[in-house]
Write a protein that holds these residues in place. Structure first.
Motif, PDB file in Angstrom:
ATOM      1  N   MET A 156       0.811  -1.164   0.051  1.00 25.38           N
ATOM      2  CA  MET A 156       0.084  -0.107  -0.093  1.00 25.38           C
ATOM      3  C   MET A 156       0.725   1.304   0.018  1.00 25.38           C
ATOM      4  O   MET A 156       0.369   2.396   0.228  1.00 25.38           O
ATOM      5  N   HIS A 157       2.017   1.162  -0.490  1.00 26.48           N
ATOM      6  CA  HIS A 157       2.976   2.466  -0.664  1.00 26.48           C
ATOM      7  C   HIS A 157       3.263   2.503  -2.105  1.00 26.48           C
ATOM      8  O   HIS A 157       3.444   1.322  -3.014  1.00 26.48           O
ATOM      9  N   ARG A 158       3.273   3.570  -2.614  1.00 29.97           N
ATOM     10  CA  ARG A 158       3.741   3.854  -4.040  1.00 29.97           C
ATOM     11  C   ARG A 158       5.187   3.508  -4.175  1.00 29.97           C
ATOM     12  O   ARG A 158       6.079   3.683  -3.317  1.00 29.97           O
ATOM     13  N   PHE A 159       5.501   2.573  -5.131  1.00 26.68           N
ATOM     14  CA  PHE A 159       7.001   2.223  -5.556  1.00 26.68           C
ATOM     15  C   PHE A 159       7.828   3.409  -5.416  1.00 26.68           C
ATOM     16  O   PHE A 159       8.895   3.214  -5.053  1.00 26.68           O
ATOM     17  N   ASP A 160       7.408   4.338  -6.155  1.00 25.98           N
ATOM     18  CA  ASP A 160       8.487   5.467  -6.305  1.00 25.98           C
ATOM     19  C   ASP A 160       8.578   6.298  -5.024  1.00 25.98           C
ATOM     20  O   ASP A 160       9.288   7.269  -4.966  1.00 25.98           O
ATOM     21  N   GLU A 161       7.823   5.888  -3.986  1.00 24.32           N
ATOM     22  CA  GLU A 161       7.971   6.733  -2.662  1.00 24.32           C
ATOM     23  C   GLU A 161       8.707   5.684  -1.388  1.00 24.32           C
ATOM     24  O   GLU A 161       8.615   6.266  -0.399  1.00 24.32           O
ATOM     25  N   ILE A 162       8.812   4.510  -1.874  1.00 21.83           N
ATOM     26  CA  ILE A 162       9.598   3.440  -0.899  1.00 21.83           C
ATOM     27  C   ILE A 162      10.914   3.772  -0.885  1.00 21.83           C
ATOM     28  O   ILE A 162      11.845   4.093  -1.758  1.00 21.83           O
ATOM     29  N   SER A 163      11.403   4.045   0.638  1.00 19.40           N
ATOM     30  CA  SER A 163      12.688   4.705   0.725  1.00 19.40           C
ATOM     31  C   SER A 163      13.436   3.470   1.094  1.00 19.40           C
ATOM     32  O   SER A 163      14.993   3.854   1.466  1.00 19.40           O
ATOM     33  N   ASP A 164      13.047   2.381   1.386  1.00 21.59           N
ATOM     34  CA  ASP A 164      13.787   1.166   1.692  1.00 21.59           C
ATOM     35  C   ASP A 164      14.865   0.862   0.701  1.00 21.59           C
ATOM     36  O   ASP A 164      14.936   0.740  -0.514  1.00 21.59           O
ATOM     37  N   LYS A 165      16.088   0.846   1.155  1.00 19.20           N
ATOM     38  CA  LYS A 165      17.464   0.514   0.446  1.00 19.20           C
ATOM     39  C   LYS A 165      17.174  -1.109  -0.147  1.00 19.20           C
ATOM     40  O   LYS A 165      17.927  -1.188  -1.370  1.00 19.20           O
ATOM     41  N   ASN A 166      16.338  -1.720   0.265  1.00 18.58           N
ATOM     42  CA  ASN A 166      16.319  -3.173  -0.428  1.00 18.58           C
ATOM     43  C   ASN A 166      15.388  -3.271  -1.557  1.00 18.58           C
ATOM     44  O   ASN A 166      15.576  -4.038  -2.240  1.00 18.58           O
ATOM     45  N   LEU A 167      14.729  -2.293  -1.731  1.00 16.07           N
ATOM     46  CA  LEU A 167      13.753  -1.938  -3.019  1.00 16.07           C
ATOM     47  C   LEU A 167      14.851  -1.993  -4.374  1.00 16.07           C
ATOM     48  O   LEU A 167      14.465  -2.819  -5.221  1.00 16.07           O
ATOM     49  N   GLU A 168      16.063  -1.358  -4.199  1.00 15.27           N
ATOM     50  CA  GLU A 168      16.872  -1.351  -5.376  1.00 15.27           C
ATOM     51  C   GLU A 168      17.264  -2.792  -5.644  1.00 15.27           C
ATOM     52  O   GLU A 168      17.662  -3.340  -6.636  1.00 15.27           O
TER      53      GLU A 168
END
Length: 175
Positions: free
Chosen positions: A85-97
């Motif tokens: 329920m978060h926008r992908f472009d607003e997720i600040s988690d370093k794991n996302l990269e």
């Protein structure tokens, strides 16, 4: 055994929001979309019908005439954990990269990887293959449909996200 996988209809979630296993609402176009999906199932009969327990799948199964479809957690969408329920472009988690670079193997933070979901779906399909059914319907999610196609050898995991079944779409697989 012939298995028909039916993807739920369009969700009422803004574009770019990661919703995974969150129980989200469907768009107001549900009835029109579901009518088309039901028409595409017309004339088919099933020995068994399964559905993800998430309401977007249960609602479509009910609309298509299968209110008693068996619910199974193994055919839920991928669990995106903290990202849901978060926008992908607003997720600040370093794991996302890391996940973007290797979504097949990297888990969403406190969630699953695509490979984890594949194991869930494969376990379900391994059990299904042991049943005496000739034709089965499964109301599920885009990720489940992709994993079922990988399981059946229709596509490779690396090709999966180029072959996402549209909302309300149906794929047929032989097991």
């Amino acid at each position: 055994m012939v298995v028909y996988f039916i993807r739920h209809t369009s969700v009422d979630v803004p574009q770019g929001v990661c919703y995974g296993q969150t129980d989200v609402p469907l768009k107001p176009t549900f009835e029109a979309e579901a009518t088309q999906t039901a028409a595409n199932l017309q004339g088919l009969s099933f020995d068994k019908v399964y559905t993800s327990p998430l309401t977007r799948c249960v609602r479509l199964a009910n609309f298509c005439g299968y209110p008693d479809a068996e619910r199974d957690d193994r055919i839920k969408e991928i669990n995106f954990g903290d990202w849901e329920m978060h926008r992908f472009d607003e997720i600040s988690d370093k794991n996302l990269e890391k996940w973007y670079a290797d979504y097949l193997h990297v888990k969403a933070t406190n969630g699953e990887s695509f490979e984890d979901q594949y194991r869930r779906v494969a376990h379900f399909l391994d059990e299904l293959r042991k049943q005496p059914y000739e034709q089965v319907a499964i109301f599920a999610h885009g990720g489940v449909l992709l994993n079922a196609q990988i399981y059946a050898g229709v596509m490779k995991a690396e090709e999966a996200f180029n072959a996402l079944t549209p909302y309300g779409g149906i794929i047929k697989i032989e097991l």
